[in-house]
Scaffold this motif. Structure first.
Motif, PDB file in Angstrom:
ATOM      1  N   GLY A  16      31.929  55.695  47.062  1.00 17.69           N
ATOM      2  CA  GLY A  16      32.543  54.982  45.948  1.00 17.69           C
ATOM      3  C   GLY A  16      31.964  53.599  45.760  1.00 17.69           C
ATOM      4  N   GLU A  17      31.319  53.098  46.812  1.00 16.65           N
ATOM      5  CA  GLU A  17      30.703  51.776  46.756  1.00 16.65           C
ATOM      6  C   GLU A  17      29.264  51.781  47.263  1.00 16.65           C
ATOM      7  N   ARG A  18      28.950  52.708  48.165  1.00 11.80           N
ATOM      8  CA  ARG A  18      27.606  52.705  48.741  1.00 11.80           C
ATOM      9  C   ARG A  18      27.332  54.069  49.354  1.00 11.80           C
ATOM     10  N   GLU A 335      25.712  51.528  41.061  1.00 14.59           N
ATOM     11  CA  GLU A 335      26.713  50.692  40.390  1.00 14.59           C
ATOM     12  C   GLU A 335      27.428  51.466  39.288  1.00 14.59           C
ATOM     13  N   THR A 338      30.016  53.572  40.924  1.00 14.89           N
ATOM     14  CA  THR A 338      31.161  52.741  41.333  1.00 14.89           C
ATOM     15  C   THR A 338      32.064  52.440  40.142  1.00 14.89           C
ATOM     16  N   ALA A 342      35.431  53.667  42.536  1.00 17.00           N
ATOM     17  CA  ALA A 342      36.152  52.628  43.261  1.00 17.00           C
ATOM     18  C   ALA A 342      36.597  51.477  42.377  1.00 17.00           C
ATOM     19  N   ARG A 343      35.717  51.034  41.452  1.00 16.47           N
ATOM     20  CA  ARG A 343      36.069  49.857  40.657  1.00 16.47           C
ATOM     21  C   ARG A 343      37.254  50.151  39.734  1.00 16.47           C
ATOM     22  N   ARG A 355      37.674  56.384  46.420  1.00 20.17           N
ATOM     23  CA  ARG A 355      36.799  56.166  47.564  1.00 20.17           C
ATOM     24  C   ARG A 355      36.915  57.354  48.506  1.00 20.17           C
ATOM     25  N   ASP A 372      23.055  58.661  43.205  1.00 24.16           N
ATOM     26  CA  ASP A 372      22.999  57.225  43.464  1.00 24.16           C
ATOM     27  C   ASP A 372      21.601  56.673  43.244  1.00 24.16           C
TER      28      ASP A 372
END
Length: 555
Positions: A16-18, A335, A338, A342-343, A355, A372
């Motif tokens: 969700g972020e990386r 990004e 995300t 998550a964002r 996430r 990604d």
């Protein structure tokens, strides 16, 4: 299955972020039980081999408008949560009930949005509760909470009036009162704006989210003010998919991994939307993409939202197109992901999802490839789980949900078209008549979505004789085939996506007498009248979209 423990191994994991170093995830009791490596797999687990795939959190579309069954369609494309930004009470009740089913995405909604009497989006929805001034704020917010709303939507279009389709708008004092009432009740507020000026007007009111990227160029001062206010912006760049691309194809249908799973009925609807009347100068959406890039670089949280089902858009499928557009606007693929996981979960307070972490909901999507790094890989969906239960990826197409959703979409579209036509009439087609006796042979209609000098050849009842071409070629086709084509079989779309072969018995601009070619059909001997303006009538039925690979690529 409920109660089943599933372990997915051999994956790349985007949390969700990386991208993490983990290669396995274990699901149990509707939650993510553990994240790690192959040691997670235990005897008795249902094992999913994810070799060659990336596991993502279930995607979240931060801006949709519900149709019946929309949450089911969304889930088949890996969108496990949809955030509705305007919904009438009866439809919302049905959507909330349906969202408890494992084959439907979770639904959160604003319920009825706050707008002035006659304000946007009255053209689409008809009569609904409105706000006349600050004194209505507490009552209006309480009514939305009673409907099941989880946040408030306000519509503000001051400063954009003056065009033929301008509508009344709330004023800043009223929006401020609505924001205060919503915040007292624990609701955040999403504001519909379409310009930088409108966005700046509302920043002092304390709105939390701007529900569209402004469509006019933002100044440096405006960007700094939006960033300083701490608001998030929902992208809705996919609105551009409502217009054909340079080759005359609707953008969503140019993505085989998406179009091949839409099903023939939705594909036919989107194809038909691309043939509707277009303005002589098509909108330029590059500015909105530039604004997204600038806002993102300034630190403004950008949330992926589509505004489905606007023309050219479909629930679930269009979020993948939104991710493409975000990447084209300057976000990295990671990004962009995300922004759809998550964002959005953080901004809307959805702490249990977005996430891939132990203890969170097991809402997940498995895609082939590396989204990604290559954002279009998000479209290669292999499996979807909602609360640990595998979703039926083919459960929506040809279902009663699809039928009811398309019926509702058609009703909304007809309501908007009728209202717009009353204010902004469509240019009249040019009649083509036989030289010797003046008999009507058909019509020519401008097709600026293909090229400024292209014309569409039509029969006397508006059926298309061929693709848009130059005016001379279109006229020659009408003269050669306009009347002769009426002796050939035609196809009538009885219900959305359901085509039936017929022979034309009598043709007029506003009515058509047809007889079904099926000898077993129950029909009057003389045929039956249909309105060619209300149903699609074509020389050939639309083909099922190909599944072959292609190239890379608002309320």
């Amino acid at each position: 299955m409920p109660g089943m423990t599933t372990t997915i191994t051999g994956i790349r994991l985007f949390d969700g972020e990386r991208l993490t170093a983990d290669t396995a995830v274990r699901l149990s009791g509707g939650l993510i039980d553990a994240v790690g490596g192959p040691e997670l797999l235990r005897d008795g687990d249902h094992h999913v081999d994810g070799t060659g795939c990336t596991l993502l959190p279930g995607l979240i579309d931060a801006h949709v408008h519900l149709l019946p069954g929309a949450s089911r369609q969304a889930l088949t494309f890996g969108v496990t949560t949809v955030l509705d930004m305007f919904c009438l009470p009866d439809l919302l009740r049905g959507a909330l009930d349906a969202s408890t089913h494992p084959d439907h995405a979770d639904v959160f909604s604003s319920g009825v949005g706050a707008t002035a009497p006659g304000g946007h989006p009255s053209l689409m929805y008809g009569q609904f509760p409105v706000v006349t001034g600050p004194g209505d704020a507490d009552r209006f917010v309480a009514a939305r909470i009673a409907e099941g709303a989880r946040y408030l939507k306000v519509f503000y279009e001051q400063g954009t009036a003056g065009g033929p389709l301008s509508a009344p708008s709330l004023d800043v004092r009223t929006v401020s009162a609505l924001v205060e009432a919503a915040h007292r009740a624990g609701l955040l507020v999403a504001a519909h704006v379409s310009t930088g000026r409108a966005a700046l007007d509302l920043l002092p009111t304390g709105v939390d989210v701007l529900a569209h990227t402004p469509f006019d160029p933002l100044t440096d001062d405006q960007v700094r003010a939006i960033a300083a206010a701490g608001v998030a912006v929902v992208s809705t760049l996919s609105i551009a998919d409502g217009f054909p691309d340079g080759g005359g194809t609707m953008p969503l249908l140019s993505r085989p991994a998406l179009a091949g799973r839409l099903g023939p009925r939705w594909s036919a609807v989107i194809e038909r939307q691309g043939r509707r009347w277009m303005p002589p100068q098509l909108p330029d959406f590059a500015v909105a993409g530039d604004n997204v890039r600038t806002l993102h670089r300034a630190g403004v949280p950008v949330l992926a939202g589509t505004d489905a089902p606007n023309p050219g858009l479909a629930h679930g499928a269009s979020l993948h197109r939104e991710l493409e557009r975000l990447a084209a606007a300057g976000l990295t693929p990671a990004e962009a992901l995300t922004s759809a996981t998550a964002r959005t979960a953080t901004v809307f307070g959805l702490a249990d999802r977005g996430r891939v972490r132990p203890g969170l909901r097991a809402d997940l999507v498995l895609v082939a490839g590396q989204p990604d790094l290559r954002i279009r890989d998000s479209q290669e969906i292999r499996a979807v789980w909602k609360e640990g239960i595998p979703a039926g990826l083919g459960s929506y197409v040809d279902s009663p949900d699809e039928t009811e959703g398309l019926r509702t979409l058609r009703e909304q579209t007809e309501r908007v078209v009728a209202a717009v036509a009353a204010v902004l009439p469509r240019p009249e087609p040019v009649p083509v008549r036989r030289d010797e006796d003046g008999e009507l042979l058909g019509y020519l209609e401008r097709a600026p979505e293909r090229a400024p000098d292209h014309w569409r050849p039509l029969t006397v009842f508006g059926g298309e004789l061929g693709e848009p071409v130059s005016r001379d070629d279109a006229e020659n086709l009408v003269r050669a085939e306009g009347l002769a084509s009426l002796t050939e079989p035609w196809w009538v779309e009885e219900t959305p996506g359901r085509w039936r072969e017929a022979r034309v018995q009598e043709a007029h601009a506003d009515r058509l007498r047809v007889r079904w070619t099926d000898p077993l059909a129950d029909q009057p001997a003389q045929g039956q009248w249909i309105d060619p303006r209300a149903v699609a009538v074509r020389r050939r039925p639309p083909a099922r979209p190909s599944s072959a690979e292609g190239g890379e690529g608002r309320a």
